[in-house]
Design an enzyme around this catalytic site. Structure first.
Site: not given
Lengths: 325, 340
Positions: B63, B131
């Site tokens: 990321e 998540h």
């Protein structure tokens, strides 16, 4: 003493830029002690051959990313000393309009992205810059400077890996001065820095970072590879900062003998001896030095006579053009 | 005019922007793999077939590199649309988002621009704590980023196009339960579509929409909570309670005027958000109304948000933590009746 096969004219130009960096930094240090330069400074004395050797192998429209120790990189890439000094004086005529300061020095018009003072922060950005050049079908390259401390940041791994797998036109320049602030490399880094290149499947080379011609030649090779679309190279330039990490650091954590040893390897002295051995005239070299002194005096006068920004200027440049919240 | 889901509208926006401007490209994980997912929520499905793998850049699971590369490419004149698979992963790239993208233009005295888009799915969907987050408030706090929160397909397309054409970085938070058909199936997802005009359109940032008019109470809510607030308002209408529901559409810039005009009418404000209560975007909005709309209020501002816990997995726990239609009804009713 100095690697051969670099054109003598180029060596003289490199000498000029190294002297400009050295003298600029020495002047900035005095101005800092006088209170005219504010904030903090991380200085580049001792490492000049790296910035100059690398940037001499780049074109004007190639870019560099820099670090918290950016003055040398900026000078080598062609940022005018006037606007650099004005930035250090926090004047509106500074290269970042006094928004950046020492650690964010840069001038995109000469390919110096504002310096990135988060350690290894430039590595992923450099990969993206290389990706842009690739998508633009340009043969530009980016040289990404970072220190030995940066190779232990996650960003180094992610950026180097992405650049490698996508074969991006990036040259990674590790300025290994053997200390991450005060922490010696042997306490942090079990594997040689250039050896890490193997983990990414890219070339890794070690060069004498105090030999400007060696740095230049290694960069020429890496840049050519990058322009051919073959991907990045990691160049570890072994060098030494002969000053402290930042203002007020006396460097007491480094053995005196070690500092003395490296002072004897001073990159500027070495190049000067080499130039003279190759037939350069003493007065030619003296003229280069005198010109650097004059340029720095002019820069200081420019900075002193420039106006500070208006306080409300703090509210500008937060967003790109377009919608403003 | 056709009807599209949010997933389809986002995909169409990216496709049209890539056709319009060759500087636009996509970068992220699993976004263009042949026979692959088309991103974690299928939004980029098919785009690599049309535009090739050079403009749909599949990355390692990195990321920091995704966001950092988008920043670097944007500085060099490209228009990247980067995405992370779940908004929780934005924190992996906190430095690139907060220190690099947001500050580069400022540090350079306005000489370097970072025109990039970063897409991030939010919302609790029985996946457990990592998540699930709705972290809009974190990024609303960072000067330099604009933050869009499209709750409808029409807005998703128009806001994404505005984001691509903006000269600075823009975060787009998309809700996993709102992607709709053509997206990844989500338990509890709403299958909504919007009429999408045939012609190109952009939605200016900083313009809220009054989704439903009413005189008794103003609700400000985004994404899934906006839809739950509408459902609550429908049910309360049967009791004769008329709720006005405002969808800000962008948190930065925020349309203070539309909200204050509504509060001037209703005298009461309820903010509903999926982020946990403390320090969420609703806190900022409440502070603004307290600051410039105090005289308009005839009751305290109330916030209904997730409890201050990490998001749990079990549906019974998750449903307890995230504001439900029932809880919105209960609080709204009590406010209108002057009981809180």
């Amino acid at each position: 003493m100095i690697s051969p096969s670099t054109p003598p004219g180029l060596l003289l130009r490199m000498y000029r830029d190294m002297i400009r960096i050295r003298k600029f930094e020495e002047k900035v240090y005095l101005l800092f002690l006088e209170g005219k330069v504010l904030g903090t400074i991380h200085q580049y004395q001792g490492q000049e051959a790296v910035a100059v050797g690398v940037c001499s192998a780049l074109r004007r429209n190639d870019c560099i990313t820099s670090t918290h120790r950016p003055h040398g990189h900026c000078i080598a890439k062609g940022v005018p000393l006037d606007s650099m000094m004005a930035e250090l004086f926090a004047k509106s005529t500074g290269c970042c309009k006094a928004k950046g300061g020492s650690m964010h020095m840069g001038d995109i018009s000469v390919g110096a992205v504002p310096a990135i003072a988060i350690v290894a922060g430039g590595v992923t950005l450099a990969a993206g810059m290389g990706l842009a050049y690739k998508l633009q079908r340009s043969d530009r390259v980016v040289a990404c400077f970072f220190g030995d401390g940066a190779v232990n940041e996650g960003a180094f791994h992610e950026g180097a890996n992405l650049a490698a797998i996508k074969k991006l036109p990036v040259v990674f320049i590790c300025e290994n001065n053997f200390y991450a602030a005060s922490t010696p490399m042997q306490l942090t880094t079990p594997v040689g820095i250039a050896e890490r290149a193997a983990a990414y499947g890219i070339p890794g080379v070690v060069v004498d970072g105090n030999d400007v011609a060696a740095v230049y030649q290694a960069t020429v090779t890496a840049v050519a590879r990058a322009r051919r679309g073959e991907g990045p190279t990691l160049i570890e330039c072994q060098t030494y900062r002969t000053v402290g990490h930042s203002r007020g650091d006396a460097g007491t954590y480094r053995p005196k003998e070690e500092v003395e040893l490296w002072k004897q390897r001073d990159p500027i002295e070495r190049l000067r001896r080499s130039l003279i051995a190759d037939g350069a005239a003493e007065n030619e070299i003296a003229a280069i030095e005198a010109e650097a002194d004059r340029e720095i005096e002019t820069a200081v006068a420019f900075a002193e006579s420039s106006l500070p920004p208006q306080p409300e200027d703090a509210l500008l440049h937060v967003y790109g053009e377009g919608v403003t919240p | 005019m056709k009807r599209l889901s949010i997933a389809e509208a986002l995909r169409e926006a990216m496709r049209e922007e890539m056709l319009r401007d060759e500087r636009v490209f996509l970068i992220g994980e699993d976004i263009g793999i042949p026979q692959g997912f088309g991103g974690a929520f299928t939004v980029t499905l098919g785009l690599s077939d049309e535009f090739g793998h050079e403009r749909v850049v599949d990355t390692p699971i990195s990321e920091k590199a995704i966001v950092g590369a988008a920043v670097g490419a944007a500085m060099m004149g490209m228009r990247p649309i980067a995405d992370v698979q779940y908004s929780d992963f934005l924190f992996c790239a906190a430095d690139e988002i907060i220190n690099q993208a947001a500050k580069m233009t400022y540090m350079s005295g306005g000489t370097v621009k970072v025109p990039m888009v970063l897409r991030a799915p939010v919302g609790a969907t029985n996946r457990g704590a990592q998540h699930a987050q709705s972290p809009e408030g974190f990024f609303m706090h960072v000067p330099g980023w604009k933050v869009a929160v499209p709750a409808t397909a029409y807005d998703a397309k128009g806001l994404l196009k505005t984001a691509v054409r903006d000269e600075g970085p823009v975060l787009i938070f998309e809700h996993k339960r709102l992607y709709g058909k053509g997206g990844r199936k989500e338990a509890g997802g709403l299958d909504l579509t919007s009429g999408i005009p045939d012609e190109d359109y952009c939605i200016p940032f900083g313009q809220a929409v009054v989704r439903r008019e009413g005189a008794d109470l103003t609700i400000v809510a985004t994404l899934l909570m906006m839809h739950r607030s509408l459902a609550a308002a429908d049910l309360l209408a049967q009791e004769g309670i008329n709720i006005e529901v405002i969808d800000p559409r962008t948190l930065v810039p925020f349309d203070n005027e539309t909200m204050l005009a509504s509060v001037a009418k209703t005298g009461k404000l309820l903010i509903v958000e999926e982020d946990n209560l403390t320090g969420g975007w609703g806190a900022e909005v409440a502070a603004r109304v307290a600051d410039s709309g105090f005289d308009l209020l005839d009751a305290p501002i109330k916030r209904l948000a997730s409890y201050d816990v990490p998001m749990p997995f079990a549906p019974v726990l998750e449903n307890f933590v995230v504001p439900s239609v029932d809880r919105i009804i209960e609080l709204a009713r009590a406010m209108v009746k002057g009981k809180v």
